[in-house]
Each structure stands twice: as C-alpha cells, then as structure tokens.
Design a protein around this motif. Structure first.
Motif, PDB file in Angstrom:
ATOM      1  N   VAL A 131       0.853  -1.184   0.000  1.00  0.00           N
ATOM      2  CA  VAL A 131       0.000   0.000   0.000  1.00  0.00           C
ATOM      3  C   VAL A 131       0.890   1.234   0.000  1.00  0.00           C
ATOM      4  CG1 VAL A 131      -1.757   1.301   1.260  1.00  0.00           C
ATOM      5  CG2 VAL A 131      -1.855  -1.198   1.216  1.00  0.00           C
ATOM      6  N   GLY A 132       0.812   2.021  -1.062  1.00  0.00           N
ATOM      7  CA  GLY A 132       1.635   3.217  -1.167  1.00  0.00           C
ATOM      8  C   GLY A 132       1.143   4.319  -0.236  1.00  0.00           C
ATOM      9  N   ILE A 133       2.033   4.850   0.590  1.00  0.00           N
ATOM     10  CA  ILE A 133       1.701   5.926   1.519  1.00  0.00           C
ATOM     11  C   ILE A 133       2.345   7.208   1.014  1.00  0.00           C
ATOM     12  CG2 ILE A 133       1.935   6.751   3.895  1.00  0.00           C
ATOM     13  CD1 ILE A 133       2.242   3.783   4.721  1.00  0.00           C
ATOM     14  N   PRO A 134       1.573   8.254   0.727  1.00  0.00           N
ATOM     15  CA  PRO A 134       2.163   9.486   0.203  1.00  0.00           C
ATOM     16  C   PRO A 134       3.066  10.167   1.228  1.00  0.00           C
ATOM     17  CG  PRO A 134      -0.171   9.803   0.684  1.00  0.00           C
ATOM     18  CD  PRO A 134       0.103   8.344   0.830  1.00  0.00           C
ATOM     19  N   THR A 135       4.154  10.717   0.745  1.00  0.00           N
ATOM     20  CA  THR A 135       5.120  11.397   1.605  1.00  0.00           C
ATOM     21  C   THR A 135       4.788  12.877   1.729  1.00  0.00           C
ATOM     22  OG1 THR A 135       6.889   9.869   0.992  1.00  0.00           O
ATOM     23  CG2 THR A 135       7.558  12.016   1.850  1.00  0.00           C
ATOM     24  N   GLY A 136       4.969  13.404   2.924  1.00  0.00           N
ATOM     25  CA  GLY A 136       4.898  14.834   3.159  1.00  0.00           C
ATOM     26  C   GLY A 136       6.223  15.292   3.743  1.00  0.00           C
ATOM     27  N   VAL A 137       6.995  16.032   2.969  1.00  0.00           N
ATOM     28  CA  VAL A 137       8.303  16.501   3.434  1.00  0.00           C
ATOM     29  C   VAL A 137       8.118  17.835   4.146  1.00  0.00           C
ATOM     30  CG1 VAL A 137      10.634  17.160   2.785  1.00  0.00           C
ATOM     31  CG2 VAL A 137       9.454  15.345   1.515  1.00  0.00           C
ATOM     32  N   SER A 138       8.509  17.881   5.403  1.00  0.00           N
ATOM     33  CA  SER A 138       8.318  19.084   6.215  1.00  0.00           C
ATOM     34  C   SER A 138       9.609  19.879   6.304  1.00  0.00           C
ATOM     35  CB  SER A 138       7.852  18.701   7.624  1.00  0.00           C
ATOM     36  OG  SER A 138       6.583  18.100   7.592  1.00  0.00           O
ATOM     37  N   ASN A 139       9.592  21.063   5.739  1.00  0.00           N
ATOM     38  CA  ASN A 139      10.702  21.989   5.948  1.00  0.00           C
ATOM     39  C   ASN A 139      10.544  22.586   7.351  1.00  0.00           C
ATOM     40  OD1 ASN A 139      12.944  23.557   5.473  1.00  0.00           O
ATOM     41  ND2 ASN A 139      12.039  24.779   3.847  1.00  0.00           N
ATOM     42  N   ARG A 140      11.566  23.262   7.823  1.00  0.00           N
ATOM     43  CA  ARG A 140      11.456  23.914   9.126  1.00  0.00           C
ATOM     44  C   ARG A 140      10.182  24.768   9.189  1.00  0.00           C
ATOM     45  NH1 ARG A 140      15.183  27.075   5.982  1.00  0.00           N
ATOM     46  NH2 ARG A 140      16.794  25.504   6.351  1.00  0.00           N
ATOM     47  N   HIS A 141       9.489  24.739  10.318  1.00  0.00           N
ATOM     48  CA  HIS A 141       8.254  25.501  10.457  1.00  0.00           C
ATOM     49  C   HIS A 141       7.917  25.671  11.929  1.00  0.00           C
ATOM     50  CE1 HIS A 141       6.913  21.256  10.445  1.00  0.00           C
ATOM     51  NE2 HIS A 141       6.022  21.672  11.334  1.00  0.00           N
ATOM     52  N   VAL A 142       6.941  26.522  12.200  1.00  0.00           N
ATOM     53  CA  VAL A 142       6.557  26.774  13.584  1.00  0.00           C
ATOM     54  C   VAL A 142       5.037  26.801  13.715  1.00  0.00           C
ATOM     55  CG1 VAL A 142       6.665  29.306  13.297  1.00  0.00           C
ATOM     56  CG2 VAL A 142       6.906  28.278  15.579  1.00  0.00           C
ATOM     57  N   HIS A 143       4.550  26.180  14.778  1.00  0.00           N
ATOM     58  CA  HIS A 143       3.152  26.267  15.188  1.00  0.00           C
ATOM     59  C   HIS A 143       3.101  27.277  16.340  1.00  0.00           C
ATOM     60  CE1 HIS A 143       2.208  22.534  12.965  1.00  0.00           C
ATOM     61  NE2 HIS A 143       3.362  22.096  13.441  1.00  0.00           N
ATOM     62  N   LEU A 144       2.238  28.268  16.255  1.00  0.00           N
ATOM     63  CA  LEU A 144       2.212  29.349  17.229  1.00  0.00           C
ATOM     64  C   LEU A 144       0.947  29.346  18.068  1.00  0.00           C
ATOM     65  CD1 LEU A 144       3.518  32.320  15.044  1.00  0.00           C
ATOM     66  CD2 LEU A 144       4.818  31.053  16.770  1.00  0.00           C
ATOM     67  N   SER A 145       1.096  29.687  19.339  1.00  0.00           N
ATOM     68  CA  SER A 145      -0.064  29.976  20.176  1.00  0.00           C
ATOM     69  C   SER A 145      -0.584  31.359  19.799  1.00  0.00           C
ATOM     70  CB  SER A 145       0.328  29.955  21.655  1.00  0.00           C
ATOM     71  OG  SER A 145       1.212  31.032  21.941  1.00  0.00           O
ATOM     72  N   GLN A 146      -1.829  31.652  20.154  1.00  0.00           N
ATOM     73  CA  GLN A 146      -2.375  32.972  19.836  1.00  0.00           C
ATOM     74  C   GLN A 146      -1.590  34.065  20.550  1.00  0.00           C
ATOM     75  OE1 GLN A 146      -4.559  33.702  17.495  1.00  0.00           O
ATOM     76  NE2 GLN A 146      -4.312  35.893  17.925  1.00  0.00           N
ATOM     77  N   THR A 147      -1.125  33.779  21.760  1.00  0.00           N
ATOM     78  CA  THR A 147      -0.329  34.757  22.505  1.00  0.00           C
ATOM     79  C   THR A 147       0.941  35.119  21.740  1.00  0.00           C
ATOM     80  OG1 THR A 147      -1.158  33.974  24.639  1.00  0.00           O
ATOM     81  CG2 THR A 147       0.930  35.180  24.648  1.00  0.00           C
ATOM     82  N   ASP A 148       1.626  34.106  21.201  1.00  0.00           N
ATOM     83  CA  ASP A 148       2.856  34.373  20.455  1.00  0.00           C
ATOM     84  C   ASP A 148       2.573  34.976  19.084  1.00  0.00           C
ATOM     85  OD1 ASP A 148       4.558  33.604  22.479  1.00  0.00           O
ATOM     86  OD2 ASP A 148       4.742  31.539  21.785  1.00  0.00           O
ATOM     87  N   ILE A 149       1.443  34.635  18.473  1.00  0.00           N
ATOM     88  CA  ILE A 149       1.048  35.283  17.215  1.00  0.00           C
ATOM     89  C   ILE A 149       0.945  36.790  17.424  1.00  0.00           C
ATOM     90  CG2 ILE A 149      -0.847  35.604  15.565  1.00  0.00           C
ATOM     91  CD1 ILE A 149      -1.430  32.598  15.831  1.00  0.00           C
ATOM     92  N   GLU A 150       0.311  37.177  18.518  1.00  0.00           N
ATOM     93  CA  GLU A 150       0.127  38.605  18.776  1.00  0.00           C
ATOM     94  C   GLU A 150       1.439  39.272  19.167  1.00  0.00           C
ATOM     95  OE1 GLU A 150      -3.168  39.365  21.361  1.00  0.00           O
ATOM     96  OE2 GLU A 150      -4.532  38.091  20.219  1.00  0.00           O
ATOM     97  N   ALA A 151       2.314  38.540  19.858  1.00  0.00           N
ATOM     98  CA  ALA A 151       3.621  39.104  20.202  1.00  0.00           C
ATOM     99  C   ALA A 151       4.458  39.367  18.953  1.00  0.00           C
ATOM    100  CB  ALA A 151       4.367  38.156  21.141  1.00  0.00           C
ATOM    101  N   LEU A 152       4.313  38.514  17.953  1.00  0.00           N
ATOM    102  CA  LEU A 152       5.120  38.614  16.734  1.00  0.00           C
ATOM    103  C   LEU A 152       4.506  39.524  15.678  1.00  0.00           C
ATOM    104  CD1 LEU A 152       5.977  34.818  16.518  1.00  0.00           C
ATOM    105  CD2 LEU A 152       7.642  36.643  16.913  1.00  0.00           C
TER     106      LEU A 152
END
Length: 217
Positions: free
Chosen positions: A30-51
């Motif tokens: 069964v072929g499973i599709p690949t997802g290549v993840s480059n560097r990234h960030v998940h942000l909290s709403q608090t940090d979204i507003e800080a940035l």
C-alpha cells in the motif's frame, strides 16, 4: 509440465494482492504518500500577537494534506546562539502551545541541540528566539526535531495492520532508497494518510512530497 491453464492460474495469483492480513502482518504494497516538512513553527495565539500585533489572525496561504491545517502567509526569523534562519513558515491554525520544528542541519546553523521528539513532547527541549514584524517571542523548551511518523485514519490502520503508537519500518525511494526505522504510527479519525519526514531525511532517500513509500513487514 506447465500447460496454458496452469500458467494462467499462476499469473492470477501473482497479480492479485491480498486484501486482508492476519494479526502481526503488515501490508507492504500500500503506497503511503510522503509529506516533506521543511522547518516551520506552530504558534499559540499569545505568540502570534507578540510577533504580528494585538488581535492578529494568521492568513491561510495553502491547505495542507491534514484536514484543517494550512501553511500561512506569515513567516518569522529564528535566532539561536550561533546564527539565524529567516523566512521560517508559520503553520495554522493557532495551537495551545508554540512548537518550533527544525532539522538537525538547522540545529547546527542555529547552534542549538534540539532533541528528536514526537509532536507535543517539549519537556527539556531546545530554546530559540522568534522575531516577527511586531516583536519577538522567547521560546524556552519549545524546539524539537520531529520524530518521523505516519498519520492515518482507523480505516487505514486496519488495512495496513498497524496500531496507534506502534513503531514501524518504511521503505522509501528507488535509486537512493533506504529503510527508515522507528517510524511512529499516529491514528486519528481526522488524519489523512501521510508519511512525515524532514528535508534532511527526504534528501537522504532521494524522495519528495507526494512520492509513495511502503511499510516493511
């Protein structure tokens, strides 16, 4: 002597893949599709507003394969003791806790030692500084190198003969192909089938997003 009728039966058996697997077996075709993840960030709403500013909301740029997830237009700079990396993509939506995911090569560039962890396992992880157009966010124990893993639905798990939390081996690539070990299976009704690795791992195997990989029994 093999006659025509027997040869036909043999060919049929060779071309029909099994649809059900006994307990403990893994469906390797069964072929499973690949997802290549480059560097990234998940942000909290608090940090979204800080940035980006008070009350700021992320702007979706591109939907990701996982339902409800998207790459945002927004990017930040990551600063470490040794160096910095600009234009690091923010992924949405906002999360309860900020998490920066980098590769080992990025760790060398930044001068940090981020552990290989599953998403959300941030205890005693690495530190870094995020810089945005409106300010900065100091990340303490929020930087990891993501453990390679496979997202799948319960239906996918049954077809593949695996369970949530199980570690499996994955065969990837052709000319530069290799077998990845310690791949964590993540099962959830909301997940779409996808094998996640970072750019270092993808380059080593000579694969890119969308390429199929296969479980090794």
């Amino acid at each position: 002597m093999i006659n025509a009728a027997l040869m036909t039966q043999i060919e049929q058996r060779l071309t029909v893949l099994p649809q059900r697997w006994s307990e403990g077996q893994i469906a390797t075709e069964v072929g499973i599709p690949t997802g290549v993840s480059n560097r990234h960030v998940h942000l909290s709403q608090t940090d979204i507003e800080a940035l980006f500013g008070l009350g700021y909301q992320l702007t979706p740029l591109k939907s990701l394969r996982q339902p409800g997830q998207f790459a945002a237009k927004e990017c930040v700079m990551v600063v470490g003791p040794k160096g910095s990396i600009s234009k690091v993509r923010v992924l949405g939506p906002a999360r309860a806790e900020t998490q920066l995911e980098v590769s080992k090569a990025d760790c060398y560039a930044l001068g940090i030692k981020a552990p290989v962890r599953e998403s959300g396992d941030l205890y005693q992880s690495a530190d870094a500084l995020l810089v945005g157009p409106a300010g900065h966010a100091n990340l303490q124990s929020k930087v990891i190198c993501a453990q390679r893993h496979i997202h799948m639905s319960p239906q996918d798990a049954r077809q593949l003969g695996v369970q949530h939390g199980q570690t499996v081996k994955v065969r990837a690539g052709e000319q530069c192909g290799l077998v990845f070990e310690q791949v964590v299976v993540r099962v959830n009704e909301r997940f779409a089938l996808e094998f996640h690795i970072d750019t270092d791992e993808a380059n080593a195997a000579g694969i890119r997003s969308g390429d199929p990989v296969y479980l090794v029994g």
